[in-house]
Scaffold this motif. Sequence first.
Motif, PDB file in Angstrom:
ATOM      1  N   ALA A  96       0.865  -1.026  -0.154  1.00  0.00           N
ATOM      2  CA  ALA A  96      -0.207  -0.021  -0.050  1.00  0.00           C
ATOM      3  C   ALA A  96       1.053   1.250   0.046  1.00  0.00           C
ATOM      4  O   ALA A  96       0.956   2.058   0.975  1.00  0.00           O
ATOM      5  CB  ALA A  96      -0.998   0.020   1.094  1.00  0.00           C
ATOM      6  N   TYR A  97       1.475   1.332  -1.226  1.00  0.00           N
ATOM      7  CA  TYR A  97       2.552   2.556  -1.162  1.00  0.00           C
ATOM      8  C   TYR A  97       1.756   3.569  -2.072  1.00  0.00           C
ATOM      9  O   TYR A  97       2.511   5.022  -2.038  1.00  0.00           O
ATOM     10  CB  TYR A  97       3.682   2.156  -1.953  1.00  0.00           C
ATOM     11  N   GLU A  98       1.003   3.406  -2.748  1.00  0.00           N
ATOM     12  CA  GLU A  98       0.461   4.563  -3.827  1.00  0.00           C
ATOM     13  C   GLU A  98       0.132   5.879  -3.196  1.00  0.00           C
ATOM     14  O   GLU A  98       0.457   6.802  -3.615  1.00  0.00           O
ATOM     15  CB  GLU A  98      -0.800   3.956  -4.587  1.00  0.00           C
ATOM     16  N   ARG A  99      -0.569   5.829  -1.969  1.00  0.00           N
ATOM     17  CA  ARG A  99      -1.256   7.005  -1.318  1.00  0.00           C
ATOM     18  C   ARG A  99       0.309   7.842  -0.919  1.00  0.00           C
ATOM     19  O   ARG A  99       0.337   9.162  -1.146  1.00  0.00           O
ATOM     20  CB  ARG A  99      -1.821   6.931  -0.142  1.00  0.00           C
ATOM     21  N   GLU A 100       1.653   7.264  -0.226  1.00  0.00           N
ATOM     22  CA  GLU A 100       2.672   7.925  -0.016  1.00  0.00           C
ATOM     23  C   GLU A 100       2.996   8.624  -1.253  1.00  0.00           C
ATOM     24  O   GLU A 100       3.844   9.454  -1.175  1.00  0.00           O
ATOM     25  CB  GLU A 100       3.553   6.873   0.781  1.00  0.00           C
ATOM     26  N   ALA A 101       3.393   7.648  -2.358  1.00  0.00           N
ATOM     27  CA  ALA A 101       3.870   7.992  -3.659  1.00  0.00           C
ATOM     28  C   ALA A 101       3.273   9.322  -4.127  1.00  0.00           C
ATOM     29  O   ALA A 101       3.969   9.943  -4.754  1.00  0.00           O
ATOM     30  CB  ALA A 101       3.898   7.069  -4.633  1.00  0.00           C
ATOM     31  N   ARG A 102       1.921   9.537  -3.682  1.00  0.00           N
ATOM     32  CA  ARG A 102       1.356  10.726  -4.372  1.00  0.00           C
ATOM     33  C   ARG A 102       1.703  12.092  -3.427  1.00  0.00           C
ATOM     34  O   ARG A 102       1.149  12.990  -3.882  1.00  0.00           O
ATOM     35  CB  ARG A 102      -0.146  10.504  -4.522  1.00  0.00           C
ATOM     36  N   ASP A 103       2.225  11.729  -2.247  1.00  0.00           N
ATOM     37  CA  ASP A 103       2.427  12.757  -1.273  1.00  0.00           C
ATOM     38  C   ASP A 103       3.821  13.335  -1.292  1.00  0.00           C
ATOM     39  O   ASP A 103       4.484  13.712  -0.285  1.00  0.00           O
ATOM     40  CB  ASP A 103       1.860  12.318  -0.203  1.00  0.00           C
ATOM     41  N   VAL A 104       4.658  13.078  -2.080  1.00  0.00           N
ATOM     42  CA  VAL A 104       6.003  13.596  -2.068  1.00  0.00           C
ATOM     43  C   VAL A 104       6.252  15.057  -2.089  1.00  0.00           C
ATOM     44  O   VAL A 104       5.532  15.768  -2.410  1.00  0.00           O
ATOM     45  CB  VAL A 104       7.230  12.955  -3.281  1.00  0.00           C
ATOM     46  N   PRO A 105       7.373  15.592  -1.286  1.00  0.00           N
ATOM     47  CA  PRO A 105       7.502  17.099  -1.402  1.00  0.00           C
ATOM     48  C   PRO A 105       8.085  17.507  -2.479  1.00  0.00           C
ATOM     49  O   PRO A 105       8.443  16.824  -3.382  1.00  0.00           O
ATOM     50  CB  PRO A 105       8.325  17.259  -0.157  1.00  0.00           C
ATOM     51  N   ALA A 106       7.781  19.027  -2.718  1.00  0.00           N
ATOM     52  CA  ALA A 106       8.221  19.426  -3.952  1.00  0.00           C
ATOM     53  C   ALA A 106       9.862  19.378  -3.970  1.00  0.00           C
ATOM     54  O   ALA A 106      10.532  19.205  -3.035  1.00  0.00           O
ATOM     55  CB  ALA A 106       7.939  20.970  -3.589  1.00  0.00           C
ATOM     56  N   GLY A 107      10.391  19.214  -5.446  1.00  0.00           N
ATOM     57  CA  GLY A 107      11.681  19.362  -5.618  1.00  0.00           C
ATOM     58  C   GLY A 107      12.214  18.077  -5.715  1.00  0.00           C
ATOM     59  O   GLY A 107      13.187  17.840  -5.937  1.00  0.00           O
ATOM     60  N   VAL A 108      11.465  17.058  -5.540  1.00  0.00           N
ATOM     61  CA  VAL A 108      12.007  15.668  -5.907  1.00  0.00           C
ATOM     62  C   VAL A 108      10.833  14.712  -6.897  1.00  0.00           C
ATOM     63  O   VAL A 108       9.518  15.254  -6.998  1.00  0.00           O
ATOM     64  CB  VAL A 108      11.816  14.707  -4.682  1.00  0.00           C
ATOM     65  N   ARG A 109      11.229  13.810  -7.488  1.00  0.00           N
ATOM     66  CA  ARG A 109      10.605  13.190  -8.348  1.00  0.00           C
ATOM     67  C   ARG A 109      10.724  11.564  -8.070  1.00  0.00           C
ATOM     68  O   ARG A 109      11.601  11.036  -7.618  1.00  0.00           O
ATOM     69  CB  ARG A 109      10.887  13.446  -9.892  1.00  0.00           C
ATOM     70  N   ILE A 110       9.668  10.664  -8.266  1.00  0.00           N
ATOM     71  CA  ILE A 110       9.840   9.277  -8.011  1.00  0.00           C
ATOM     72  C   ILE A 110      10.244   8.864  -9.411  1.00  0.00           C
ATOM     73  O   ILE A 110       9.831   8.842 -10.517  1.00  0.00           O
ATOM     74  CB  ILE A 110       8.304   8.802  -7.861  1.00  0.00           C
ATOM     75  N   GLN A 111      11.602   8.225  -9.250  1.00  0.00           N
ATOM     76  CA  GLN A 111      12.199   7.766 -10.623  1.00  0.00           C
ATOM     77  C   GLN A 111      11.684   6.242 -10.801  1.00  0.00           C
ATOM     78  O   GLN A 111      11.604   6.171 -12.111  1.00  0.00           O
ATOM     79  CB  GLN A 111      13.815   7.651 -10.208  1.00  0.00           C
ATOM     80  N   GLU A 112      11.257   5.687  -9.879  1.00  0.00           N
ATOM     81  CA  GLU A 112      11.049   4.097 -10.228  1.00  0.00           C
ATOM     82  C   GLU A 112      10.663   3.446  -8.950  1.00  0.00           C
ATOM     83  O   GLU A 112      10.750   3.642  -7.870  1.00  0.00           O
ATOM     84  CB  GLU A 112      12.304   3.417 -10.613  1.00  0.00           C
ATOM     85  N   VAL A 113       9.437   2.514  -9.151  1.00  0.00           N
ATOM     86  CA  VAL A 113       9.052   1.711  -8.139  1.00  0.00           C
ATOM     87  C   VAL A 113       9.284   0.185  -8.625  1.00  0.00           C
ATOM     88  O   VAL A 113       8.793  -0.411  -9.779  1.00  0.00           O
ATOM     89  CB  VAL A 113       7.230   1.842  -8.131  1.00  0.00           C
ATOM     90  N   VAL A 114       9.973  -0.428  -7.640  1.00  0.00           N
ATOM     91  CA  VAL A 114      10.430  -1.601  -8.110  1.00  0.00           C
ATOM     92  C   VAL A 114       9.551  -3.066  -7.266  1.00  0.00           C
ATOM     93  O   VAL A 114       9.798  -2.666  -5.800  1.00  0.00           O
ATOM     94  CB  VAL A 114      11.991  -2.011  -7.898  1.00  0.00           C
TER      95      VAL A 114
END
Length: 244
Positions: A194-212
Amino acid sequence: MAKRSIATPPKARADGAPPEFDPARIIELAARLGVELEAVQAQRLATYARLLLKWSAVHNLTAIRAAGDVETRHVLDSLAIVPLVKRAARGRGVRVLDVGSGAGLPGVPIAVACPDVHVALVDAVQKKCAFLTQVGLELPLANIEVVHARVENWHAPAFDIIVSRAFSSLREFILLTRHLLSPGGVWIAMKGPAYEREARDVPAGVRIQEVVRLEVPGLGEARTAILVRPTIAADAARPPTGEK
């Protein structure tokens, strides 16, 4: 300033020594994760697992008491991100930070599997740091550094890779450690399904590169690793802002 811990080994368990862990089995299961271990590395992981069981009987480092669960849920689960660490390292002797290391997960298995990588194990709990110090002495591991500190208040030369396992939300993990990540570095957060909600809430200035997706032998539970990189180099080097 970070405090160095002094290890005080626990007394032996009343029901005898912890069960043995088979290095040959560890080598076989690690290979299924894409991790090649030499015999001495597997023996160190077996020693670490025994120490974890022994100390937990006295200091409650982990709720897991069965040897098989320690092997699967701790050792193998931590080894699962070693290929990602090696890929990010690109053959360099990088600096890795394990945040909220606790009993050394995933930092100790990473240090064993990657002897050319420097791993800092940071935790705010003294007894856990005492255990990690003893682990470094008994295995032995020359490439670990044990630091007793709250990571948001700790300052050190920048790290190429920052990892966490069961530490906090993805957002807080990034906010508390962004002052310690090098401009070209990467965060690797170990999460459940259950990581999707956390992945939508990252702070400004970063990006999710990959989910493995991580396939841990014998676990039977979904595991994921989320790789996050800074989008602005200056932002990554900036101290935490207290953003919520």
